[in-house]
Motif scaffolding. Structure first.
Motif, short mmCIF file in Angstrom:
data_model
loop_
_atom_site.label_atom_id
_atom_site.label_comp_id
_atom_site.label_asym_id
_atom_site.label_seq_id
_atom_site.Cartn_x
_atom_site.Cartn_y
_atom_site.Cartn_z
N THR A 24 18.01 16.95 12.48
CA THR A 24 16.91 17.11 11.51
C THR A 24 16.90 15.97 10.49
O THR A 24 17.91 15.32 10.25
N ILE A 25 15.70 15.75 9.93
CA ILE A 25 15.52 14.84 8.80
C ILE A 25 14.90 15.67 7.67
O ILE A 25 13.88 16.33 7.86
N THR A 26 15.54 15.65 6.51
CA THR A 26 15.03 16.40 5.36
C THR A 26 14.59 15.44 4.27
O THR A 26 15.36 14.54 3.90
N ARG A 27 13.37 15.60 3.80
CA ARG A 27 12.87 14.77 2.70
C ARG A 27 12.61 15.66 1.50
O ARG A 27 12.12 16.78 1.66
N SER A 28 12.90 15.17 0.31
CA SER A 28 12.62 15.99 -0.88
C SER A 28 11.11 16.16 -1.01
O SER A 28 10.35 15.27 -0.61
N PRO A 29 10.65 17.30 -1.54
CA PRO A 29 9.22 17.58 -1.62
C PRO A 29 8.46 16.49 -2.37
O PRO A 29 8.91 16.01 -3.40
N GLY A 30 7.34 16.05 -1.77
CA GLY A 30 6.49 15.04 -2.42
C GLY A 30 7.09 13.64 -2.43
O GLY A 30 6.65 12.77 -3.18
N LEU A 31 8.10 13.40 -1.57
CA LEU A 31 8.78 12.10 -1.55
C LEU A 31 7.80 10.96 -1.27
O LEU A 31 7.06 11.00 -0.29
N ARG A 32 7.81 9.93 -2.13
CA ARG A 32 6.97 8.75 -1.92
C ARG A 32 7.85 7.63 -1.36
O ARG A 32 8.85 7.25 -1.98
N ILE A 33 7.45 7.12 -0.19
CA ILE A 33 8.22 6.07 0.48
C ILE A 33 7.44 4.77 0.47
O ILE A 33 6.25 4.75 0.79
N GLY A 34 8.09 3.68 0.07
CA GLY A 34 7.52 2.34 0.21
C GLY A 34 8.25 1.65 1.34
O GLY A 34 9.49 1.66 1.38
N TYR A 35 7.52 1.04 2.28
CA TYR A 35 8.13 0.47 3.49
C TYR A 35 7.78 -1.01 3.60
O TYR A 35 6.60 -1.38 3.53
N VAL A 36 8.79 -1.86 3.75
CA VAL A 36 8.57 -3.29 3.98
C VAL A 36 9.02 -3.59 5.41
O VAL A 36 10.21 -3.51 5.72
N PRO A 37 8.06 -3.90 6.30
CA PRO A 37 8.43 -4.13 7.71
C PRO A 37 9.15 -5.45 7.92
O PRO A 37 9.19 -6.31 7.04
N GLN A 38 9.71 -5.59 9.13
CA GLN A 38 10.44 -6.81 9.49
C GLN A 38 9.49 -8.01 9.44
O GLN A 38 9.80 -9.04 8.89
N LYS A 39 8.33 -7.84 10.05
CA LYS A 39 7.33 -8.90 9.97
C LYS A 39 5.96 -8.27 10.21
O LYS A 39 5.85 -7.17 10.73
N LEU A 40 4.94 -9.00 9.82
CA LEU A 40 3.58 -8.51 9.98
C LEU A 40 2.74 -9.69 10.43
O LEU A 40 2.78 -10.75 9.80
N GLN A 41 2.03 -9.51 11.53
CA GLN A 41 1.19 -10.60 12.02
C GLN A 41 -0.21 -10.47 11.43
O GLN A 41 -0.83 -9.42 11.54
N ILE A 42 -0.67 -11.53 10.79
CA ILE A 42 -2.04 -11.56 10.29
C ILE A 42 -2.71 -12.80 10.88
O ILE A 42 -2.13 -13.89 10.85
N ASP A 43 -3.89 -12.62 11.45
CA ASP A 43 -4.62 -13.73 12.05
C ASP A 43 -4.83 -14.82 10.99
O ASP A 43 -5.50 -14.58 9.98
N PRO A 44 -4.24 -16.03 11.22
CA PRO A 44 -4.34 -17.08 10.20
C PRO A 44 -5.78 -17.54 9.94
O PRO A 44 -6.06 -18.13 8.89
N SER A 45 -6.68 -17.29 10.89
CA SER A 45 -8.08 -17.73 10.69
C SER A 45 -8.87 -16.72 9.85
O SER A 45 -10.02 -16.96 9.49
N LEU A 46 -8.25 -15.58 9.55
CA LEU A 46 -8.94 -14.54 8.78
C LEU A 46 -8.96 -14.91 7.29
O LEU A 46 -7.91 -15.14 6.71
N PRO A 47 -10.15 -14.99 6.68
CA PRO A 47 -10.19 -15.28 5.24
C PRO A 47 -9.82 -14.03 4.44
O PRO A 47 -10.64 -13.14 4.25
N LEU A 48 -8.55 -13.96 4.03
CA LEU A 48 -8.07 -12.75 3.35
C LEU A 48 -7.16 -13.17 2.20
O LEU A 48 -6.14 -13.82 2.41
N THR A 49 -7.55 -12.81 0.99
CA THR A 49 -6.69 -13.12 -0.16
C THR A 49 -5.59 -12.07 -0.27
O THR A 49 -5.67 -11.00 0.33
N VAL A 50 -4.59 -12.38 -1.08
CA VAL A 50 -3.50 -11.44 -1.34
C VAL A 50 -4.08 -10.15 -1.93
O VAL A 50 -3.73 -9.04 -1.51
N GLU A 51 -4.99 -10.30 -2.89
CA GLU A 51 -5.62 -9.13 -3.52
C GLU A 51 -6.38 -8.30 -2.48
O GLU A 51 -6.28 -7.07 -2.45
N GLY A 52 -7.10 -8.99 -1.60
CA GLY A 52 -7.84 -8.30 -0.53
C GLY A 52 -6.90 -7.54 0.39
O GLY A 52 -7.16 -6.39 0.78
#
Length: 244
Positions: free
Chosen positions: A59-87
């Motif tokens: 089993t995996i037990t999480r405390s009620p209402g637990l908020r998890i922030g996840y940073v993946p190993q890597k993330l592929q983003i199409d370099p030709s995509l016009p996307l700002t950090v804010e976007g």
């Protein structure tokens, strides 16, 4: 009560048992690092903890209402995509601008909002992923080899940022890492994984454990001492990367 805990956890991937008998508990505010050789089940464990992989047993037990922030190993983003950090931080749903600015500030990159994602360095990209994980003010921050591809000074700087985040936000941190010398200094507790939990404890205890030495040799303790020295004398900038 722990934020997240496993009891006798077993994970199966492609018909193969990758982890068995895993009992861990992460408490509020602590930094816990998972180390282990390739294929030892580290990423699978994190995926199970965030709910992306279903346990085959236990089993995996999480405390009620637990908020998890996840940073993946890597993330592929199409370099030709016009996307700002804010976007990027406003996907998939729009965030309050102040929330975005706060997250970028906590991740140590307050001036990147208008920058194109495609123009970021590796270190900047990882910090933007960290900012994204901080948007929902997590109780626990989970990072999967977040410094892969960064050089040693870049990795050390990233971990210092994580320590700052923990200090400011009071969140727990659970991370998988291959940067043994850096990790040992940044962690309250280390879990050594190789299909099961081989050993766990403070960095000093784990570094002395025969199971750890069988996997990683004895060289990391010297590196641990070196990192500690640099960490406490960070105003000394007269050493060079090639020095030993």
């Amino acid at each position: 009560m722990s934020l997240i805990a496993t009891h006798d956890l077993r994970l199966v991937l492609g018909g193969q048992t990758v982890l068995h008998g895993v009992n861990i508990a992460i408490d509020k505010g602590e930094i816990v690092t998972i180390v282990g050789p390739n294929g030892s089940g580290k990423s699978s464990l994190l995926r199970a903890l965030i709910g992306a992989l279903k346990p085959a047993g236990g089993t995996i037990t999480r405390s009620p209402g637990l908020r998890i922030g996840y940073v993946p190993q890597k993330l592929q983003i199409d370099p030709s995509l016009p996307l700002t950090v804010e976007g990027f931080l406003n996907l998939p749903r729009r965030q309050n601008r102040a929330v975005v600015e706060t997250a970028l500030h906590k991740a140590g990159v307050p001036d990147l909002a208008k920058q194109q994602m495609s123009s970021l360095s590796g270190g900047q990209f990882q910090r933007v992923l960290l900012a994204r994980a901080l948007l929902n003010m997590p109780d626990i921050l989970i990072l999967d080899e977040a410094t892969q591809g960064l050089d040693q000074p870049g990795a050390a700087a990233f971990y210092r940022q994580i320590e700052d985040v923990r200090r400011e936000m009071g969140c727990a941190v659970l991370m998988v890492s291959h940067d043994l010398h850096v990790v040992m200094a940044a962690s309250d507790r280390v879990l050594c994984l190789n299909g099961h939990v081989c050993c766990e404890g403070t960095p000093e205890i784990v570094a002395d454990a025969p199971e750890y030495r069988a996997l990683f040799g004895t060289g990391t303790q010297g590196a641990l001492a070196l990192y500690r020295h640099e960490h406490t004398h960070s105003h000394d900038h007269d050493h060079h990367p090639g020095d030993h």
